[in-house]
Design a protein around this motif. Structure first.
Motif, PDB file in Angstrom:
ATOM      1  N   GLU A 116       0.887  -1.215  -0.116  1.00  0.00           N
ATOM      2  CA  GLU A 116       0.034   0.318  -0.148  1.00  0.00           C
ATOM      3  C   GLU A 116       0.369   1.741   0.140  1.00  0.00           C
ATOM      4  OE1 GLU A 116      -3.830   0.057   2.272  1.00  0.00           O
ATOM      5  OE2 GLU A 116      -2.558  -1.982   3.697  1.00  0.00           O
ATOM      6  N   ALA A 117       1.713   0.889   0.752  1.00  0.00           N
ATOM      7  CA  ALA A 117       2.703   2.317   0.971  1.00  0.00           C
ATOM      8  C   ALA A 117       3.042   2.905  -0.932  1.00  0.00           C
ATOM      9  CB  ALA A 117       4.107   1.738   1.778  1.00  0.00           C
ATOM     10  N   ILE A 118       4.036   1.597  -1.484  1.00  0.00           N
ATOM     11  CA  ILE A 118       4.063   1.694  -2.406  1.00  0.00           C
ATOM     12  C   ILE A 118       3.041   2.080  -3.418  1.00  0.00           C
ATOM     13  CG2 ILE A 118       5.230   0.684  -4.675  1.00  0.00           C
ATOM     14  CD1 ILE A 118       7.047  -1.766  -2.805  1.00  0.00           C
ATOM     15  N   ALA A 119       2.466   1.706  -3.263  1.00  0.00           N
ATOM     16  CA  ALA A 119       1.524   2.068  -4.291  1.00  0.00           C
ATOM     17  C   ALA A 119       0.688   3.902  -4.277  1.00  0.00           C
ATOM     18  CB  ALA A 119      -0.322   1.232  -3.614  1.00  0.00           C
ATOM     19  N   ILE A 120       0.766   4.019  -2.646  1.00  0.00           N
ATOM     20  CA  ILE A 120       0.723   5.726  -2.920  1.00  0.00           C
ATOM     21  C   ILE A 120       1.667   6.558  -3.306  1.00  0.00           C
ATOM     22  CG2 ILE A 120       0.525   7.428   0.090  1.00  0.00           C
ATOM     23  CD1 ILE A 120      -0.333   5.217   1.273  1.00  0.00           C
ATOM     24  N   LEU A 121       2.495   5.868  -3.556  1.00  0.00           N
ATOM     25  CA  LEU A 121       4.405   6.580  -3.484  1.00  0.00           C
ATOM     26  C   LEU A 121       4.387   6.871  -4.934  1.00  0.00           C
ATOM     27  CD1 LEU A 121       6.703   5.688  -1.805  1.00  0.00           C
ATOM     28  CD2 LEU A 121       5.876   7.755  -1.736  1.00  0.00           C
ATOM     29  N   LYS A 122       3.489   5.532  -5.448  1.00  0.00           N
ATOM     30  CA  LYS A 122       3.472   5.823  -6.921  1.00  0.00           C
ATOM     31  C   LYS A 122       2.149   6.731  -7.584  1.00  0.00           C
ATOM     32  CE  LYS A 122       5.102   0.667  -8.195  1.00  0.00           C
ATOM     33  NZ  LYS A 122       5.180   0.117  -8.859  1.00  0.00           N
ATOM     34  N   LEU A 123       1.245   6.927  -6.327  1.00  0.00           N
ATOM     35  CA  LEU A 123       0.378   7.065  -7.479  1.00  0.00           C
ATOM     36  C   LEU A 123       0.039   8.695  -7.039  1.00  0.00           C
ATOM     37  CD1 LEU A 123      -2.423   4.385  -6.766  1.00  0.00           C
ATOM     38  CD2 LEU A 123      -1.953   5.064  -9.358  1.00  0.00           C
ATOM     39  N   CYS A 124       0.825   9.260  -6.587  1.00  0.00           N
ATOM     40  CA  CYS A 124       0.460  10.363  -5.716  1.00  0.00           C
ATOM     41  C   CYS A 124       1.917  11.425  -5.580  1.00  0.00           C
ATOM     42  CB  CYS A 124      -0.009   9.932  -3.886  1.00  0.00           C
ATOM     43  SG  CYS A 124      -1.926   9.789  -4.150  1.00  0.00           S
ATOM     44  N   ALA A 125       3.092  10.757  -6.019  1.00  0.00           N
ATOM     45  CA  ALA A 125       4.301  11.447  -5.840  1.00  0.00           C
ATOM     46  C   ALA A 125       4.247  12.205  -7.490  1.00  0.00           C
ATOM     47  CB  ALA A 125       5.206  10.587  -5.979  1.00  0.00           C
ATOM     48  N   VAL A 126       4.701  13.194  -7.321  1.00  0.00           N
ATOM     49  CA  VAL A 126       4.550  14.001  -8.551  1.00  0.00           C
ATOM     50  C   VAL A 126       5.106  13.139 -10.032  1.00  0.00           C
ATOM     51  CG1 VAL A 126       5.669  16.242  -9.805  1.00  0.00           C
ATOM     52  CG2 VAL A 126       5.374  16.498  -7.150  1.00  0.00           C
ATOM     53  N   GLU A 127       6.252  12.541  -9.879  1.00  0.00           N
ATOM     54  CA  GLU A 127       6.230  11.542 -10.471  1.00  0.00           C
ATOM     55  C   GLU A 127       6.997  10.650 -10.486  1.00  0.00           C
ATOM     56  OE1 GLU A 127       6.062  11.326 -13.620  1.00  0.00           O
ATOM     57  OE2 GLU A 127       5.124  13.787 -13.931  1.00  0.00           O
ATOM     58  N   TRP A 128       6.259   9.739 -10.230  1.00  0.00           N
ATOM     59  CA  TRP A 128       7.086   7.862  -9.321  1.00  0.00           C
ATOM     60  C   TRP A 128       8.976   7.846 -10.477  1.00  0.00           C
ATOM     61  CZ3 TRP A 128       7.229   4.899  -6.313  1.00  0.00           C
ATOM     62  CH2 TRP A 128       8.256   3.414  -6.340  1.00  0.00           C
ATOM     63  N   SER A 129       8.407   8.558 -11.289  1.00  0.00           N
ATOM     64  CA  SER A 129       9.853   7.725 -11.877  1.00  0.00           C
ATOM     65  C   SER A 129      11.213   9.181 -11.812  1.00  0.00           C
ATOM     66  CB  SER A 129       9.769   8.337 -13.285  1.00  0.00           C
ATOM     67  OG  SER A 129       9.575   9.618 -14.096  1.00  0.00           O
ATOM     68  N   ASP A 130      10.910  10.108 -10.892  1.00  0.00           N
ATOM     69  CA  ASP A 130      11.492  10.232 -10.417  1.00  0.00           C
ATOM     70  C   ASP A 130      12.582   9.721  -8.648  1.00  0.00           C
ATOM     71  OD1 ASP A 130      12.035  12.761 -12.471  1.00  0.00           O
ATOM     72  OD2 ASP A 130      10.169  13.700 -11.453  1.00  0.00           O
ATOM     73  N   LEU A 131      11.352   9.217  -8.614  1.00  0.00           N
ATOM     74  CA  LEU A 131      12.240   8.620  -7.109  1.00  0.00           C
ATOM     75  C   LEU A 131      12.272   7.369  -7.272  1.00  0.00           C
ATOM     76  CD1 LEU A 131       8.577   8.775  -5.229  1.00  0.00           C
ATOM     77  CD2 LEU A 131      10.840  10.582  -5.400  1.00  0.00           C
ATOM     78  N   GLU A 132      13.509   6.607  -6.266  1.00  0.00           N
ATOM     79  CA  GLU A 132      14.649   5.076  -6.863  1.00  0.00           C
ATOM     80  C   GLU A 132      14.056   4.978  -4.640  1.00  0.00           C
ATOM     81  OE1 GLU A 132      18.175   3.951  -5.424  1.00  0.00           O
ATOM     82  OE2 GLU A 132      18.416   4.380  -8.060  1.00  0.00           O
ATOM     83  N   VAL A 133      13.137   3.746  -5.080  1.00  0.00           N
ATOM     84  CA  VAL A 133      11.905   3.432  -3.575  1.00  0.00           C
ATOM     85  C   VAL A 133      12.893   1.616  -3.316  1.00  0.00           C
ATOM     86  CG1 VAL A 133      10.104   2.862  -2.682  1.00  0.00           C
ATOM     87  CG2 VAL A 133      10.719   4.868  -4.067  1.00  0.00           C
ATOM     88  N   HIS A 134      13.127   1.695  -1.724  1.00  0.00           N
ATOM     89  CA  HIS A 134      13.820   0.164  -1.967  1.00  0.00           C
ATOM     90  C   HIS A 134      13.245  -0.032  -0.426  1.00  0.00           C
ATOM     91  CE1 HIS A 134      17.539   1.869  -3.999  1.00  0.00           C
ATOM     92  NE2 HIS A 134      17.969   0.378  -4.015  1.00  0.00           N
ATOM     93  N   ALA A 135      12.495  -1.353  -0.364  1.00  0.00           N
ATOM     94  CA  ALA A 135      11.287  -1.880   0.613  1.00  0.00           C
ATOM     95  C   ALA A 135      11.835  -2.991   0.717  1.00  0.00           C
ATOM     96  CB  ALA A 135      10.022  -1.409   0.051  1.00  0.00           C
ATOM     97  N   LEU A 136      10.963  -3.952   1.672  1.00  0.00           N
ATOM     98  CA  LEU A 136      11.676  -5.007   2.657  1.00  0.00           C
ATOM     99  C   LEU A 136       9.650  -5.229   1.692  1.00  0.00           C
ATOM    100  CD1 LEU A 136      12.535  -5.229   6.310  1.00  0.00           C
ATOM    101  CD2 LEU A 136      13.475  -5.907   4.086  1.00  0.00           C
ATOM    102  N   HIS A 137       9.160  -6.309   1.643  1.00  0.00           N
ATOM    103  CA  HIS A 137       8.045  -7.240   1.963  1.00  0.00           C
ATOM    104  C   HIS A 137       6.976  -7.331   2.783  1.00  0.00           C
ATOM    105  CE1 HIS A 137       9.383  -8.257  -2.476  1.00  0.00           C
ATOM    106  NE2 HIS A 137      10.865  -8.573  -1.463  1.00  0.00           N
TER     107      HIS A 137
END
Length: 334
Positions: free
Chosen positions: A44-65
């Motif tokens: 969900e957190a990743i979905a929020i970043l993908k959908l609501c950040a200005v540009e997802w392509s400008d971010l680099e995200v690393h996460a656990l599962h």
């Protein structure tokens, strides 16, 4: 979400300042929890970043599962990019991590205490309906075999499960056998038929009656005696144990009665005030329970997460005590 409607106002204002100044610092945001837990809410957190950040392509995200076990202070999420692109989303991704991790961690502890017996996730009535979908998924990931609403089961394409409720029994004049028969008549035969047997506070008698009336169609009986009451079968045995509610002696009484009458295949499901401690006590004592229905205790406690900027333009820049802590288990999100 993109507009900051659900965000703490100070994050929204911080972003407004950066935009007004045309200042776009590239930062590394580090997210961690403070206690051992069973992680939830990452998707969900990743979905929020993908959908609501200005540009997802400008971010680099690393996460656990989702489902990973985490230690105190372990980094679960790293977000790198222009701070003004995602500053307004901190409230949201921290909130979903906290909520889902709480539900998932509580559920996992219950599942581990009950293993190999089944645990059913039944706390929907104890919170706002809007939290059901994600909570159900967190419980599913944590090992619950079923949830009580279709909304809770929707994220993995299933549906809710349940038993003949007290209200239906009351609607048929308190006749548990009749209500159970009506349930059997109208429900898909593939639905496991489990009925509550404590309506008259005489669970042994009622269990035998429904077993005799429903035969092979009956999968199990559910004991849900109020913690303010002592079941009729337990009263003569009182003296050396706590007799109220669904106590071990009540379960033994029902099991032995069913077996004596040839219904050894009928399962016993228990519910009503079950916590991880109570389940552990039942399992240590070898109480013949086949499955546990657990409710409000799965919403107890707090599993908070914190986010800190730890690098700015690639250089260390963190609040004292919150330095950058790399985690080799993190994976790049694509």
């Amino acid at each position: 979400m993109r507009g900051g409607y659900y965000s703490d106002k100070y994050f929204v204002r911080a972003r407004e300042i950066l935009l007004a100044e045309r200042f776009h610092p590239r930062v590394t945001m580090q997210v961690f929890g403070k206690q051992r837990a069973f992680l939830g809410g990452v998707d969900e957190a990743i979905a929020i970043l993908k959908l609501c950040a200005v540009e997802w392509s400008d971010l680099e995200v690393h996460a656990l599962h989702d489902g990973d076990e985490i230690e105190p202070w372990e980094t679960v999420l790293l977000i790198e990019g222009r701070y003004d692109a995602f500053a307004h989303l901190e409230t949201l991704y921290l909130g979903v991590l906290a909520r889902r991790t709480k539900v998932g961690s509580n559920t996992r502890r219950v599942v581990e205490a009950a293993r190999p017996k089944e645990v059913m996730f039944f706390p929907a009535r104890h919170d706002h309906w809007l939290v059901q979908t994600g909570d159900g998924y967190a419980a599913h990931i944590a090992g619950a075999i079923g949830v009580s609403t279709d909304a809770q089961a929707s994220w993995w394409g299933s549906e809710g499960i349940g038993t003949v409720p007290h209200a239906l029994i009351a609607a048929y004049g308190g006749d548990t056998v009749l209500a159970t028969r009506k349930f059997a008549e109208h429900m898909d035969p593939r639905v496991r038929l489990v009925t509550l047997v404590d309506f008259e506070n005489d669970s042994v008698r009622t269990s035998i009656e429904v077993a005799e009336a429903l035969g092979e169609r009956l999968y199990g009986v559910r004991l849900d005696t109020s913690e303010m009451l002592v079941d009729k079968s337990v009263i003569p045995q009182m003296g050396r144990f706590r007799p109220t509610g669904v106590c071990p002696q009540l379960v033994w009484n029902v099991r032995r009665a069913l077996d004596r009458h040839g219904f050894d295949r009928v399962k016993i499901i228990v519910s009503g005030g079950f916590t991880v401690e109570k389940i552990r006590a039942f399992e240590r004592a070898g109480v013949p329970v086949d499955a546990y229905g657990v409710g409000s205790s799965l919403f107890q406690g707090r599993f908070d997460f914190t986010a800190d900027v730890v690098r700015q333009e690639g250089r260390p820049c963190a609040k004292v005590g919150r330095e950058y802590r790399p985690n080799p288990k993190l994976e790049l999100v694509t």
